[in-house]
Write a protein that holds these residues in place. Structure first.
Motif, short mmCIF file in Angstrom:
data_model
loop_
_atom_site.label_atom_id
_atom_site.label_comp_id
_atom_site.label_asym_id
_atom_site.label_seq_id
_atom_site.Cartn_x
_atom_site.Cartn_y
_atom_site.Cartn_z
N GLN A 37 53.57 38.97 19.49
CA GLN A 37 53.80 37.53 19.58
C GLN A 37 53.34 37.03 20.95
O GLN A 37 53.81 37.50 21.98
N SER A 78 52.88 34.22 23.93
CA SER A 78 53.47 33.00 24.51
C SER A 78 52.72 32.64 25.78
O SER A 78 52.25 33.51 26.51
N THR A 135 53.20 30.60 21.10
CA THR A 135 54.29 29.72 21.50
C THR A 135 53.95 29.14 22.86
O THR A 135 53.74 29.88 23.82
N GLN A 147 59.54 24.25 23.75
CA GLN A 147 58.60 25.19 23.16
C GLN A 147 57.94 24.55 21.94
O GLN A 147 58.55 23.74 21.24
N LYS A 148 56.70 24.96 21.69
CA LYS A 148 55.97 24.44 20.54
C LYS A 148 55.09 25.56 19.98
O LYS A 148 54.40 26.25 20.71
N LYS A 149 55.15 25.73 18.64
CA LYS A 149 54.27 26.69 17.98
C LYS A 149 52.90 26.04 17.79
O LYS A 149 52.80 24.91 17.32
#
Length: 769
Positions: free
Chosen positions: A694, A696, A746, A753-755
């Motif tokens: 993942q 970020s 992310t 936070q924003k995907k």
């Protein structure tokens, strides 16, 4: 982005560097005698290493371990001397060019500049009312250094060297041949050719050329050496340097100076222009901007920054981009990375041999490469590490009786030397450290993290990482003090010293935190790389789980030693036990991060140049914007050039900081601090990570209040993204992200936070308010 001065350089630390990644020059800009030091990054003493050296040195390892576990640290320190080999070879200067102005009369209006937006040095002056201008650049595509003189030109051009050499002159040409210091049959040879074109009259005599009655003179310098690879003898198996340099010279006939410069500029700007930065535009001093009336010179700006407390963002931006300029200029030769001095060395014997110091300094050279969008500049490191792996298999066997994998030690050189150094009489605190390869391969993993190039990971990075990890698996031993744990023994913490609870002052120990931090980072990354490729590393996973854990000391700091011992010097420059925080990524536990922060507090703010660069990144990783910026300010402390009389120091400072030409002051000069500073600015403005697949990206994680308004474009993030954003009043006000490959990330900004999901090649503009 311009460095500017109103006088020629007197000292190395005032000269202006140019480089094409192989050849480099230091421009002093004298009016009577313009001295220009020349370098070639492949000119070193020595020859390929003897792989059978010290074949039985490993027999001392059991004796050292026995002494350690009997807590006889003095005996262990003394026995370590038996497990030392020769020191590295020396990086050497190529030649010295003198351009002597034969005119007479008073000098006025001298100016000397390095335009790092355009990678060109210029200087100019008036002599007796006659105007003279000079331009200098180093071209990568055309493998040359070019100089143009304009005005009333009457000068003598002479070429010499500090290494063994001879010079022949002919009409319009000087040819210098020679070799690195040492036996001519065992040394790297070179041939430098200097050619001159002019509209004036020219005469040749001895080892010089004289030009008179000219309005223009153009000088081209080409050079080749016999270096043919780390494992090829430079004479018996040397490159055909004479044929190569002749071809380089013929090429200079093909184009004009302006055409060569256009090709150089296009090549340079393709890399340099990827990143633009503006920090607090409204807070700039107007006198700092190019073209300003009464413009402050760069050395004045540097002095005022610290002594006058005029912390202009322009100098901070300039230093950031200067670091990018230096890496582009010094690191473009296959298999030969930038060394301790990049490639600029005016002395026959450079400090610390001008070598590769692999217990922080070589790694730090490449910290900005990926994040500051210069990934190609790290390519020379790939082949160099492959050379270390080839030699390091023999070092593992000879010195440690390990027959799997490879290792590399404290120092190396162009011959990819991997043995522990010290000559059997130097302190183990630096000489006996053997985890250079284990640390260095993480740069290969970083390339994959930033590029997501699986072919590169499979064919280049992973085999080298796996080999380094295999050595570590065999180097680790069961901890007799704590069954079920794995530790290293003998162990040192690079260049640091401890004081035991019994008062012994020493360097050799077991289970040092720096060792285990490096191995932990290596195992985590190698396991992750294996998973990407569908490979399992069960033994490594089991060993990772058994590594002796981090511990917290009586001062609340992260212990550097197995026991809760004090450092002999609490303010010691090295902080190797914090590698898991930065440049590593595994020290994420909040309690341990607090202990790491306490370690930095105890060390204080006063340290050397490269260490200051490292601490900027450490504080930024801790999200401490105030302290990260404070340390960046410390990096810009003005340091007097070596050779300046103490009574002339005036406002200059002692210790680590920055020289007048913005070179990093360790002191003396080491280029790694420049690169650490550039990486630190990136780390303050953006951080990225990949955890369990993942990705970020966090914007402004450690942005100080002094940079409340700004913009940066072209930073690269792990996961294969290119990020540009601007901010106002400390809040992100616009962001665009370009994806090299399809993915989801992310984005962390302004406390939220924003995907974000992107297709390969897609650029997405993201509203952040």
């Amino acid at each position: 982005m311009v460095l500017e001065y109103n006088k020629p350089a007197t000292f190395f630390e005032e000269s202006l560097p140019i480089g094409n990644g192989k050849m480099g020059a230091l421009i002093y800009g004298g009016t009577d005698d313009n001295v220009i030091y020349l370098n070639d990054i492949t000119l070193w003493t020595g020859k390929p290493v003897d792989r059978n050296l010290d074949a039985d040195a490993h027999k001392w390892i059991p004796e050292i371990r026995k002494a350690l576990f009997n807590e006889n640290y003095a005996l262990a320190d003394s026995l370590q001397l038996h497990v030392q080999g020769p020191n590295s070879q020396h990086y050497q200067p190529l030649g010295t060019l003198h351009i002597k102005d034969l005119g007479l009369g008073e000098i006025k209006y001298y100016r000397r500049t390095l335009d790092i937006d355009s990678a060109i040095v210029r200087d100019s002056y008036e002599r007796d009312g006659r105007h003279i201008t000079r331009e200098y650049f180093a071209s990568n595509p055309d493998k040359l250094i070019a100089i143009r003189l304009r005005g009333d030109i009457n000068c003598q051009i002479a070429l010499t060297a500090q290494v063994p050499h001879q010079v022949k002159s002919g009409l319009g040409q000087l040819t210098m041949t020679g070799h690195a210091t040492g036996d001519a049959q065992e040394s790297t040879h070179f041939c430098t050719i200097l050619s001159v074109k002019t509209d004036g009259e020219m005469a040749a005599s001895d080892s010089s050329l004289t030009i008179t009655k000219a309005k223009e003179a153009i000088i081209y310098i080409v050079n080749e050496t016999s270096f043919n690879g780390f494992d090829k003898h430079p004479v018996r198996e040397g490159a055909n340097y004479l044929e190569a340099v002749t071809n380089d010279l013929w090429h200079t006939q093909n184009m004009t100076f302006d055409e060569f410069y256009a090709r150089h500029l296009a090549d340079y700007k393709t890399i340099y222009d990827r990143v633009k930065i503006c920090l607090n535009k409204g807070g700039r001093n107007p006198k700092d901007l190019p073209g300003a009336k009464d413009r402050r010179m760069t050395d004045e700006m540097l002095l005022d920054y610290t002594n006058g407390n005029d912390q202009t963002p322009y100098l901070e931006e300039l230093y950031f981009q200067f670091g990018r300029y230096l890496l582009i200029s010094a690191s473009r030769t296959k298999n030969v990375p930038a060394n301790l001095q990049g490639l600029w060395a005016p002395q026959l014997w450079s400090p610390w041999r001008g070598n590769y110091t692999v217990n922080i300094n070589l790694e730090e050279n490449y910290w900005p490469a990926f994040v500051a969008n210069m990934a190609e500049m790290a390519e020379p490191l790939d082949g160099f590490i492959a050379g270390l792996a080839a030699n390091g298999k023999f070092t593992a066997k000879n010195y440690y009786n390990i027959h799997e994998g490879w290792c590399s030690s404290h120092n190396s050189d162009i011959w990819a030397m991997t043995n522990p150094v010290g000559e059997k009489n130097e302190s183990p605190e630096w000489s006996n450290w053997n985890l250079g390869g284990a640390w260095l391969v993480n740069t290969l993993w970083e390339r994959y993290q930033f590029t997501q190039d699986k072919t590169y990971l499979k064919n280049i990075a992973y085999p080298l990482m796996k080999g380094a990890a295999q050595f570590c698996l065999r180097w680790l031993i069961d901890n007799p003090k704590q069954p079920g744990e794995l530790i290293t023994a003998p162990s040192t913490s690079p260049e640091n010293e401890y004081k035991t609870d019994k008062g012994y002052h020493g360097t050799t120990c077991y289970g040092g935190t720096a060792d285990l931090a490096i191995i932990r980072e290596l195992f985590i990354n190698t396991i992750a790389a294996g998973k990407v490729l569908g490979l399992k590393n069960k033994e490594m996973e089991q060993a990772l789980a058994k590594l002796h854990p981090y511990t917290i000391g009586h001062m609340g700091d992260l212990n550097e030693w197995y026991y809760d011992w004090d450092d002999w010097d609490f303010q010691h420059r090295h902080q190797s036990h914090l590698i898991g925080l930065y440049p590593g990524n595994h020290l994420t536990d909040a309690t341990l991060q607090k202990a790491a922060e306490r370690s930095l507090e105890i060390k204080g703010d006063k340290t050397t140049g490269w260490s200051t660069g490292w601490r900027i990144n450490l504080w930024a990783r801790l999200h401490n914007a105030k302290q990260a910026y404070h340390i960046y300010q410390k990096l810009l402390t003005p340091i007097a050039p070596r050779g300046v009389r103490k009574e002339d120091w005036k406002a200059w400072h002692k210790g680590g900081g920055t020289y007048p030409n913005l070179f990093d002051a360790h002191p003396p000069f080491q280029i790694d601090g420049n690169f650490g500073g550039t990486a630190g600015v990136c780390e303050m403005l953006m951080q990225s990570s990949i955890v369990n697949g993942q990705c970020s990206i966090e914007l402004l994680p450690a942005c100080p209040e002094q940079w409340q308004d700004g913009a940066i474009s072209g930073l690269c993030a792990r996961g294969g993204y290119e990020v540009s954003f601007e901010w106002k009043n400390g809040k992100v006000r616009g962001c665009s992200i370009k994806a090299k490959k399809a993915g989801t990330l992310t984005l962390i900004y302004n406390g939220q936070q924003k995907k974000v999901k992107l297709k390969a090649g897609e650029t997405q503009n993201i509203k952040t308010w």
